[in-house]
Design a protein around this motif. Structure first.
Motif, PDB file in Angstrom:
ATOM      1  N   ARG A  67       0.847  -1.195   0.000  1.00 54.42           N
ATOM      2  CA  ARG A  67       0.000   0.000   0.000  1.00 54.42           C
ATOM      3  C   ARG A  67       0.877   1.237   0.000  1.00 54.42           C
ATOM      4  O   ARG A  67       1.965   1.220   0.550  1.00 54.42           O
ATOM      5  CB  ARG A  67      -0.840   0.065   1.282  1.00 54.42           C
ATOM      6  N   ARG A  68       0.384   2.274  -0.621  1.00 54.42           N
ATOM      7  CA  ARG A  68       1.043   3.582  -0.502  1.00 54.42           C
ATOM      8  C   ARG A  68      -0.023   4.628  -0.277  1.00 54.42           C
ATOM      9  O   ARG A  68      -0.963   4.702  -1.039  1.00 54.42           O
ATOM     10  CB  ARG A  68       1.816   3.941  -1.774  1.00 54.42           C
ATOM     11  N   ARG A  69       0.177   5.395   0.741  1.00 50.86           N
ATOM     12  CA  ARG A  69      -0.776   6.448   1.113  1.00 50.86           C
ATOM     13  C   ARG A  69      -2.208   5.911   1.092  1.00 50.86           C
ATOM     14  O   ARG A  69      -3.091   6.483   0.473  1.00 50.86           O
ATOM     15  CB  ARG A  69      -0.651   7.652   0.179  1.00 50.86           C
ATOM     16  N   GLY A  70      -2.375   4.769   1.718  1.00 54.44           N
ATOM     17  CA  GLY A  70      -3.720   4.224   1.867  1.00 54.44           C
ATOM     18  C   GLY A  70      -4.257   3.511   0.639  1.00 54.44           C
ATOM     19  O   GLY A  70      -5.267   2.826   0.694  1.00 54.44           O
ATOM     20  N   LYS A  71      -3.532   3.630  -0.491  1.00 54.60           N
ATOM     21  CA  LYS A  71      -4.015   2.994  -1.717  1.00 54.60           C
ATOM     22  C   LYS A  71      -3.321   1.638  -1.873  1.00 54.60           C
ATOM     23  O   LYS A  71      -2.111   1.532  -1.645  1.00 54.60           O
ATOM     24  CB  LYS A  71      -3.644   3.906  -2.895  1.00 54.60           C
ATOM     25  N   VAL A  72      -4.094   0.621  -2.250  1.00 56.34           N
ATOM     26  CA  VAL A  72      -3.497  -0.697  -2.471  1.00 56.34           C
ATOM     27  C   VAL A  72      -2.892  -0.734  -3.870  1.00 56.34           C
ATOM     28  O   VAL A  72      -3.583  -0.536  -4.861  1.00 56.34           O
ATOM     29  CB  VAL A  72      -4.564  -1.804  -2.349  1.00 56.34           C
ATOM     30  N   LEU A  73      -1.594  -0.963  -3.952  1.00 57.06           N
ATOM     31  CA  LEU A  73      -0.949  -1.066  -5.271  1.00 57.06           C
ATOM     32  C   LEU A  73      -0.968  -2.501  -5.759  1.00 57.06           C
ATOM     33  O   LEU A  73      -1.154  -2.767  -6.936  1.00 57.06           O
ATOM     34  CB  LEU A  73       0.499  -0.563  -5.224  1.00 57.06           C
ATOM     35  N   VAL A  74      -0.725  -3.427  -4.839  1.00 61.49           N
ATOM     36  CA  VAL A  74      -0.675  -4.849  -5.195  1.00 61.49           C
ATOM     37  C   VAL A  74      -1.228  -5.662  -4.042  1.00 61.49           C
ATOM     38  O   VAL A  74      -0.960  -5.367  -2.885  1.00 61.49           O
ATOM     39  CB  VAL A  74       0.774  -5.298  -5.505  1.00 61.49           C
ATOM     40  N   GLY A  89       0.695  -7.980 -18.050  1.00 65.27           N
ATOM     41  CA  GLY A  89      -0.438  -7.178 -17.616  1.00 65.27           C
ATOM     42  C   GLY A  89      -0.266  -5.772 -18.139  1.00 65.27           C
ATOM     43  O   GLY A  89       0.850  -5.378 -18.477  1.00 65.27           O
ATOM     44  N   PRO A  90      -1.352  -5.004 -18.211  1.00 68.86           N
ATOM     45  CA  PRO A  90      -1.273  -3.659 -18.767  1.00 68.86           C
ATOM     46  C   PRO A  90      -0.422  -2.723 -17.912  1.00 68.86           C
ATOM     47  O   PRO A  90      -0.082  -3.050 -16.775  1.00 68.86           O
ATOM     48  CB  PRO A  90      -2.737  -3.197 -18.795  1.00 68.86           C
ATOM     49  N   ASN A  91      -0.091  -1.567 -18.456  1.00 68.07           N
ATOM     50  CA  ASN A  91       0.661  -0.552 -17.708  1.00 68.07           C
ATOM     51  C   ASN A  91      -0.068  -0.237 -16.415  1.00 68.07           C
ATOM     52  O   ASN A  91      -1.285  -0.086 -16.406  1.00 68.07           O
ATOM     53  CB  ASN A  91       0.782   0.745 -18.518  1.00 68.07           C
ATOM     54  N   GLY A  92       0.696  -0.171 -15.341  1.00 72.48           N
ATOM     55  CA  GLY A  92       0.106   0.184 -14.053  1.00 72.48           C
ATOM     56  C   GLY A  92      -0.565  -0.973 -13.340  1.00 72.48           C
ATOM     57  O   GLY A  92      -1.124  -0.810 -12.256  1.00 72.48           O
ATOM     58  N   ALA A  93      -0.508  -2.176 -13.928  1.00 73.39           N
ATOM     59  CA  ALA A  93      -1.181  -3.330 -13.330  1.00 73.39           C
ATOM     60  C   ALA A  93      -0.539  -3.747 -12.009  1.00 73.39           C
ATOM     61  O   ALA A  93      -1.206  -4.293 -11.126  1.00 73.39           O
ATOM     62  CB  ALA A  93      -1.154  -4.509 -14.301  1.00 73.39           C
ATOM     63  N   GLY A  94       0.768  -3.499 -11.892  1.00 75.38           N
ATOM     64  CA  GLY A  94       1.457  -3.874 -10.657  1.00 75.38           C
ATOM     65  C   GLY A  94       2.604  -4.857 -10.864  1.00 75.38           C
ATOM     66  O   GLY A  94       3.090  -5.441  -9.896  1.00 75.38           O
ATOM     67  N   LYS A  95       3.066  -5.002 -12.088  1.00 81.62           N
ATOM     68  CA  LYS A  95       4.137  -5.963 -12.372  1.00 81.62           C
ATOM     69  C   LYS A  95       5.420  -5.617 -11.618  1.00 81.62           C
ATOM     70  O   LYS A  95       6.006  -6.470 -10.946  1.00 81.62           O
ATOM     71  CB  LYS A  95       4.424  -6.005 -13.891  1.00 81.62           C
ATOM     72  N   THR A  96       5.842  -4.364 -11.764  1.00 83.98           N
ATOM     73  CA  THR A  96       7.080  -3.944 -11.094  1.00 83.98           C
ATOM     74  C   THR A  96       6.940  -4.078  -9.582  1.00 83.98           C
ATOM     75  O   THR A  96       7.833  -4.608  -8.903  1.00 83.98           O
ATOM     76  CB  THR A  96       7.413  -2.476 -11.461  1.00 83.98           C
ATOM     77  N   THR A  97       5.810  -3.630  -9.078  1.00 82.70           N
ATOM     78  CA  THR A  97       5.596  -3.684  -7.624  1.00 82.70           C
ATOM     79  C   THR A  97       5.588  -5.128  -7.135  1.00 82.70           C
ATOM     80  O   THR A  97       6.148  -5.438  -6.069  1.00 82.70           O
ATOM     81  CB  THR A  97       4.279  -2.972  -7.259  1.00 82.70           C
ATOM     82  N   LEU A  98       4.980  -6.025  -7.904  1.00 82.55           N
ATOM     83  CA  LEU A  98       4.961  -7.431  -7.500  1.00 82.55           C
ATOM     84  C   LEU A  98       6.383  -8.005  -7.440  1.00 82.55           C
ATOM     85  O   LEU A  98       6.748  -8.685  -6.470  1.00 82.55           O
ATOM     86  CB  LEU A  98       4.106  -8.253  -8.475  1.00 82.55           C
ATOM     87  N   ASP A 138      12.736  -7.151 -14.447  1.00 82.73           N
ATOM     88  CA  ASP A 138      11.597  -6.277 -14.721  1.00 82.73           C
ATOM     89  C   ASP A 138      11.760  -5.629 -16.094  1.00 82.73           C
ATOM     90  O   ASP A 138      12.561  -4.711 -16.256  1.00 82.73           O
ATOM     91  CB  ASP A 138      11.490  -5.210 -13.629  1.00 82.73           C
ATOM     92  N   GLU A 139      11.028  -6.112 -17.068  1.00 81.84           N
ATOM     93  CA  GLU A 139      11.094  -5.605 -18.445  1.00 81.84           C
ATOM     94  C   GLU A 139      12.526  -5.294 -18.882  1.00 81.84           C
ATOM     95  O   GLU A 139      12.835  -4.181 -19.306  1.00 81.84           O
ATOM     96  CB  GLU A 139      10.224  -4.346 -18.583  1.00 81.84           C
ATOM     97  N   PRO A 140      13.406  -6.294 -18.813  1.00 84.21           N
ATOM     98  CA  PRO A 140      14.818  -6.012 -19.084  1.00 84.21           C
ATOM     99  C   PRO A 140      15.085  -5.661 -20.543  1.00 84.21           C
ATOM    100  O   PRO A 140      16.128  -5.083 -20.840  1.00 84.21           O
ATOM    101  CB  PRO A 140      15.513  -7.325 -18.714  1.00 84.21           C
TER     102      PRO A 140
END
Ligand SMILES: Nc1ncnc2c1ncn2[C@@H]1O[C@H](COP(=O)(O)OP(=O)(O)OP(=O)(O)O)[C@@H](O)[C@H]1O
Ligand SMILES: [Mg+2]
Length: 239
Positions: free
Chosen positions: A16-23, A40-49, A158-160
């Motif tokens: 979570r960041r600032r109360g928002k769930v990222l993954v 997954g699409p942009n912003g889906a959470g791949k990097t965060t995962l 991550d997307e090397p």
């Protein structure tokens, strides 16, 4: 003999960041072997995962990562290759030797090992070049050598190949397949469906921070379970 760190059991892990769930919350297992592709699409959470699995994200209370060994030990058995790796303004050789040197290996031994790794990734001619002047493809190979020099059991990427041309991408993929065949567990994100088809044994499809599908590659590409994955594979925009 080093203890096996895998399988990794992920329990209820959430970023979570600032109360928002990222993954998350994610509950899953990362098996001992395999080459998994995270899509997954942009912003889906791949990097965060990937960062979460690698221990780079604070996990919200109630969640945890359970390696087969204590976390600090598991940490030393993991490698990570970023989309745009940070290089030290030193020679390619020093960049690759660095992880060994900071872990206490004698400089001369570390340099010898680094030379062998540079040769392995096809950069023997660039050993004394400043890492910061290397081309995009060369930098990713260097990052790969640096991530592998401590012989990790699992390698996250991550997307090397995001900034590489076709030829550099194929060369990088060939190295990855070799490393996988030699026994390294690989978990890699990509937005390149062609690359996923070439490499994946299984696909983790991420959407809105959740793993919607975790399926053998053939099944994923021929009969994706979720509507979102079907749309993604057809190149549609998914909400
Ligand atoms: N440092 C941050 N602070 C706040 N939100 C963030 C931060 N990093 C990522 N996010 C948000 O987390 C979500 C997941 O981002 P992430 O970078 O993991 O997605 P991704 O699947 O890797 O996307 P891309 O395909 O663009 O690389 C996005 O909504 C993003 O805006
Ligand atoms: Mg990303």
């Amino acid at each position: 003999m080093v203890d096996a760190i895998l399988p990794l059991s992920v329990e209820n892990a959430q970023v979570r960041r600032r109360g928002k769930v990222l993954v998350g919350p994610i509950t899953t297992t990362v098996s001992e072997t395999g080459l998994s592709i995270v899509m997954g699409p942009n912003g889906a959470g791949k990097t965060t995962l990937l960062r979460l699995l690698h221990g780079m994200e604070r996990i919200a209370p109630g969640g945890q990562l359970n390696w087969q060994v204590p976390e600090p030990k598991a940490r030393g058995q993991q490698g990570f290759v970023f989309q745009a790796p940070i290089m030290m303004r030193r020679s390619a050789l020093e960049n690759v030797a660095y992880p060994l040197i900071i872990h206490g290996m004698a400089r001369s031994v570390a340099r010898d090992r680094a030379k062998a790794w540079l040769a392995r990734v096809g950069l023997q001619g660039s050993a004394e070049k400043r890492a910061t002047v290397l081309s995009g493809g060369e930098r990713q190979k260097l990052a790969l050598a640096r991530a592998l020099i401590r012989q990790p059991q699992i390698l996250f990427l991550d997307e090397p190949c995001a900034n590489l041309d076709g030829r550099a991408t194929r060369e990088f993929e060939a190295l990855l397949l070799e490393i996988h065949q030699e026994g390294t567990r690989i978990v890699m994100s990509t937005h390149d469906i062609g690359q996923a088809r070439r490499l994946a044994q299984d696909v983790w499809f991420i959407h809105h921070g959740q793993i919607l599908e975790k399926t053998p590659a053939e099944t994923f590409f021929e009969h994706p379970e979720s509507m979102e994955a079907r749309a993604f594979l057809q190149g549609d925009i998914i909400e």
